[in-house]
Design a protein around this motif. Structure first.
Motif, short mmCIF file in Angstrom:
data_model
loop_
_atom_site.label_atom_id
_atom_site.label_comp_id
_atom_site.label_asym_id
_atom_site.label_seq_id
_atom_site.Cartn_x
_atom_site.Cartn_y
_atom_site.Cartn_z
N UNK A 1 57.07 31.52 51.06
CA UNK A 1 57.02 32.05 52.65
C UNK A 1 57.50 33.71 51.91
N UNK A 2 57.37 34.42 50.77
CA UNK A 2 58.06 35.39 51.09
C UNK A 2 56.65 37.02 50.41
N UNK A 3 57.13 37.83 49.49
CA UNK A 3 56.29 38.68 49.02
C UNK A 3 56.57 38.68 48.05
N UNK B 1 57.18 27.60 19.75
CA UNK B 1 56.79 27.55 17.78
C UNK B 1 56.09 27.91 17.49
N UNK B 2 54.99 28.35 19.09
CA UNK B 2 53.67 29.33 18.27
C UNK B 2 53.69 30.73 19.30
N UNK B 3 54.56 30.35 19.96
CA UNK B 3 54.50 32.16 20.35
C UNK B 3 55.72 32.57 21.23
N UNK B 4 55.54 33.56 21.88
CA UNK B 4 56.97 33.99 22.76
C UNK B 4 55.34 34.57 23.67
N UNK B 5 56.14 33.96 24.85
CA UNK B 5 56.11 34.46 26.82
C UNK B 5 57.48 35.41 26.80
N UNK B 6 56.62 36.27 27.69
CA UNK B 6 58.49 36.34 28.65
C UNK B 6 57.89 37.46 30.42
N UNK B 7 58.59 36.82 30.91
CA UNK B 7 58.13 36.62 32.79
C UNK B 7 59.04 37.87 32.95
N UNK B 8 58.96 37.65 34.74
CA UNK B 8 59.22 38.99 35.52
C UNK B 8 58.95 38.40 37.06
N UNK B 9 59.93 38.04 37.02
CA UNK B 9 59.34 37.68 38.84
C UNK B 9 60.69 38.03 39.90
N UNK B 10 59.75 38.62 40.84
CA UNK B 10 60.41 39.48 42.09
C UNK B 10 60.14 39.10 42.88
N UNK B 11 60.93 38.81 44.18
CA UNK B 11 60.52 38.08 45.58
C UNK B 11 61.52 39.41 46.16
N UNK B 12 60.80 39.23 47.57
CA UNK B 12 62.08 40.21 48.69
C UNK B 12 61.77 39.58 50.18
N UNK B 13 63.01 39.61 50.66
CA UNK B 13 63.13 38.89 51.87
C UNK B 13 63.68 39.90 52.25
N UNK B 14 62.56 40.16 53.76
CA UNK B 14 63.82 41.12 55.07
C UNK B 14 64.92 41.12 54.84
N UNK C 1 65.72 31.20 49.18
CA UNK C 1 65.43 32.88 48.83
C UNK C 1 65.57 32.35 47.10
N UNK C 2 67.13 32.04 46.69
CA UNK C 2 67.26 32.39 45.60
C UNK C 2 66.71 31.20 45.13
N UNK C 3 65.94 30.11 45.11
CA UNK C 3 65.94 29.04 44.53
C UNK C 3 64.37 29.37 44.47
N UNK C 4 63.82 29.65 45.16
CA UNK C 4 62.44 29.64 44.71
C UNK C 4 61.96 30.84 44.26
N UNK C 5 63.22 32.07 42.98
CA UNK C 5 63.05 32.90 42.50
C UNK C 5 62.22 31.68 40.93
N UNK C 6 62.98 30.85 40.50
CA UNK C 6 62.87 29.68 39.33
C UNK C 6 61.53 28.81 39.70
N UNK C 7 61.63 28.50 40.77
CA UNK C 7 60.77 27.56 41.29
C UNK C 7 59.75 28.42 41.18
#
Length: 265
Positions: A36-38, A226-239, A247-253
């Protein structure tokens, strides 16, 4: 695994990074709609030297970093001596806080974990504007703008950063190419650990800017395997007018679903 049919386009990245490929990952965009989020998810694969994102426009859009700024701020605090180590206590002044969990004395490691904003505001007073200018420039952190106030610039104020730039800053921290000492890196990386298993170590930070008219929620970090590094950035928007307890929990989920699908977690 990434599908070979993904659209690949070349983009010139900020800083000293060479021309790299950005992959578009449309198959993960439904996770945001289902919640339910952008929003967007972006990734940097260290071995492949590739950036990938679910939304190439959002990938370069800058917004407030909110509490994700606690990542570099923790390293800055240690390096400048604003705190001696991760266990130095700063006393709560007794004034009411927005969250009851913040109404206590704090030390750096716990303040990072519980996102105690007042603790980092005290750190900001100790660091000072001049040193922030120097470190933000050294890190090429977002727009490097602290004009919004020494204790507020990262809290929905003047400082802005994109998912692309979040990934770049995290790479500098993981590779230890930013201007911090070995001691600062050791302590700072210990504080960042959110989860550690036999197969991976996850270092991360959430952020939530309750800006108007749209709240911005972040979850950024990196996974060392053990074989690699993965960098991530997730961003959500809520009016602002459509508050949601999810909203808070979905960032991680959402992030963990995607990392799981990619075989990272």
């Amino acid at each position: 695994m990434f599908r070979k049919s993904f659209l690949v386009l070349s983009i010139a990245l900020l800083g000293n990074y060479p021309l790299l490929a950005q992959r578009v990952l449309p198959q993960f965009q439904p996770y945001f709609k289902e919640a339910g989020f952008e929003g967007s998810f972006s990734l940097y694969d260290l071995n492949k030297k590739e950036y990938a994102t679910t939304d190439k426009a959002d990938f370069i859009k800058a917004t407030s970093p909110a509490s994700t700024f606690k990542v570099p701020n923790t390293f800055i605090a240690l390096e400048t001596g604003a705190v001696r180590d991760k266990m130095e206590v700063i006393k709560w002044d007794g004034t009411p806080k927005r969250m009851k969990i913040w109404e206590r004395d704090y030390y750096l490691a716990l303040a990072y974990k519980n996102s105690a904003f007042w603790f980092y505001q005290e750190i900001a007073k100790r660091v000072g504007e001049e040193k922030y200018h120097d470190y933000l420039k050294a890190l090429s952190y977002g727009n490097e703008d602290i004009s919004g106030g020494l204790t507020l610039f990262w809290l929905g104020s003047s400082l802005k950063i994109s998912p692309k730039n979040q990934l770049e800053v995290l790479q500098k921290i993981q590779a230890e190419t930013a201007p911090f000492s070995a001691r600062t890196y050791r302590i700072g990386k210990e504080i960042m650990v959110e989860e550690k298993t036999d197969t991976y170590t996850l270092r991360a930070k959430t952020g939530w800017a309750d800006t108007k008219p749209t709240h911005v929620g972040w979850y950024v970090g990196y996974v060392e395997t053990k074989g690699n590094v993965y960098f991530f950035a997730t961003r959500l928007y809520q009016p602002d007018a459509r508050q949601s307890d999810r909203f808070g929990s979905q960032r991680k989920e959402i992030t963990r679903k995607i990392l799981g699908d990619l075989g990272v977690l």
